[in-house]
Design a protein around this motif. Structure first.
Motif, PDB file in Angstrom:
ATOM      1  N   GLY A  68       0.819  -1.197   0.000  1.00 18.99           N
ATOM      2  CA  GLY A  68       0.000   0.000   0.000  1.00 18.99           C
ATOM      3  C   GLY A  68       0.852   1.246   0.000  1.00 18.99           C
ATOM      4  N   THR A  69       0.262   2.351  -0.407  1.00 20.34           N
ATOM      5  CA  THR A  69       0.995   3.591  -0.419  1.00 20.34           C
ATOM      6  C   THR A  69       0.122   4.711   0.079  1.00 20.34           C
ATOM      7  N   GLY A 108      -3.553  12.972  -8.535  1.00 19.82           N
ATOM      8  CA  GLY A 108      -3.619  11.683  -9.189  1.00 19.82           C
ATOM      9  C   GLY A 108      -2.373  10.834  -9.056  1.00 19.82           C
ATOM     10  N   VAL A 109      -1.305  11.359  -8.460  1.00 18.18           N
ATOM     11  CA  VAL A 109      -0.070  10.601  -8.298  1.00 18.18           C
ATOM     12  C   VAL A 109       0.156  10.372  -6.818  1.00 18.18           C
ATOM     13  N   VAL A 110       0.265   9.130  -6.414  1.00 20.18           N
ATOM     14  CA  VAL A 110       0.417   8.798  -5.011  1.00 20.18           C
ATOM     15  C   VAL A 110       1.807   8.252  -4.781  1.00 20.18           C
ATOM     16  N   THR A 111       2.459   8.722  -3.721  1.00 18.68           N
ATOM     17  CA  THR A 111       3.822   8.308  -3.435  1.00 18.68           C
ATOM     18  C   THR A 111       3.946   7.853  -2.003  1.00 18.68           C
ATOM     19  N   GLY A 112       5.101   7.330  -1.653  1.00 25.56           N
ATOM     20  CA  GLY A 112       5.361   6.900  -0.285  1.00 25.56           C
ATOM     21  C   GLY A 112       4.980   5.460  -0.086  1.00 25.56           C
ATOM     22  N   PRO A 154      -1.575   1.153  -5.243  1.00 26.85           N
ATOM     23  CA  PRO A 154      -0.343   0.349  -5.306  1.00 26.85           C
ATOM     24  C   PRO A 154       0.807   1.150  -5.904  1.00 26.85           C
ATOM     25  N   ASN A 155       1.967   1.070  -5.271  1.00 26.74           N
ATOM     26  CA  ASN A 155       3.108   1.883  -5.670  1.00 26.74           C
ATOM     27  C   ASN A 155       4.408   1.179  -5.308  1.00 26.74           C
ATOM     28  N   VAL A 156       4.441  -0.153  -5.414  1.00 26.40           N
ATOM     29  CA  VAL A 156       5.601  -0.916  -4.979  1.00 26.40           C
ATOM     30  C   VAL A 156       6.751  -0.815  -5.967  1.00 26.40           C
TER      31      VAL A 156
END
Length: 161
Positions: A35-36, A43-47, A102-104
Motif C-alpha cells: 500500500g501507499t 492523481g499521483v500517489v507516493t510513499g 499500489p506503488n511498490v
C-alpha cells in the motif's frame, strides 16, 4: 567421478538459490503489503506504509455545511492497497482524491499514473462508483470502485437522475 559430484552439488546450490530469490513484483513484496500513502501531485500517489491516520483507514465522514468529505475503507487488492476520499457538495461528487494506490514498483507507478486520473474522471462524469475498469489496471480499478462506493454509502450520497 569427482567431477560429477562437484557438478551435482553446484546444480543443487543453483536450484536452491533460484527458489529462494524474491522478486519485487509480488503483491506482498514490501513490509507494508504494497500500500501507499501521500500525494505529490493530483492523481499521483507516493510513499509507502500504512495510511497516515489509522482512524481514517476504515472510512470516515466529515460534514461542514453543505460539503461532505467521506473516506472509503482501505481495499486490499492483489497489487496492493487502494483507498479514496470523496468530496460531495450540493448533492454532487465534486472531487475524488486517492489516499492510497499500489506503488511498490515502476510498473505499479506507470499503471496508476494513467489509471487513477481516468477512474476519477469517469466517476465524476457518472456521479457514482458504477464505472468501467481501466484496461491493464483491473485490480486498482476494482479497489477504487469498492472504496469509492463505500465512501458514498457512508456519506449517504444518492445520485440525482
Amino acid at each position: 567421478m569427482r567431477k560429477i559430484t562437484m557438478w551435482f552439488l553446484a546444480t543443487i546450490a543453483v536450484v536452491v538459490l533460484l527458489f529462494s530469490y524474491r522478486t519485487s513484483t509480488g503483491p506482498d513484496s514490501s513490509p507494508s503489503g504494497g500500500g501507499t500513502v501521500g500525494t505529490s501531485a493530483p492523481g499521483v500517489v507516493t510513499g509507502s506504509g500504512a495510511p497516515a491516520d489509522p482512524g481514517r483507514s476504515r472510512g470516515s465522514v466529515e460534514r461542514s455545511g453543505s460539503t461532505t468529505v467521506a473516506d472509503g475503507p482501505v481495499v486490499q487488492t492483489k497489487r496492493g492497497r487502494v483507498q479514496v476520499q470523496a468530496h460531495i457538495s450540493g448533492g454532487r461528487i465534486t472531487d475524488i482524491t486517492p489516499l492510497a494506490v499500489p506503488n511498490v514498483n515502476n510498473r505499479d507507478r506507470e499503471i496508476n499514473k494513467r489509471a487513477v486520473p481516468q477512474l476519477r474522471a469517469e466517476a465524476l462524469a457518472a456521479q457514482s462508483a458504477q464505472i468501467d475498469v481501466v484496461s491493464g489496471a483491473t485490480a486498482t480499478s476494482e479497489g477504487y470502485t469498492k472504496s469509492l462506493q463505500a465512501a458514498l454509502d457512508s456519506a449517504q450520497f444518492k445520485a440525482r437522475p
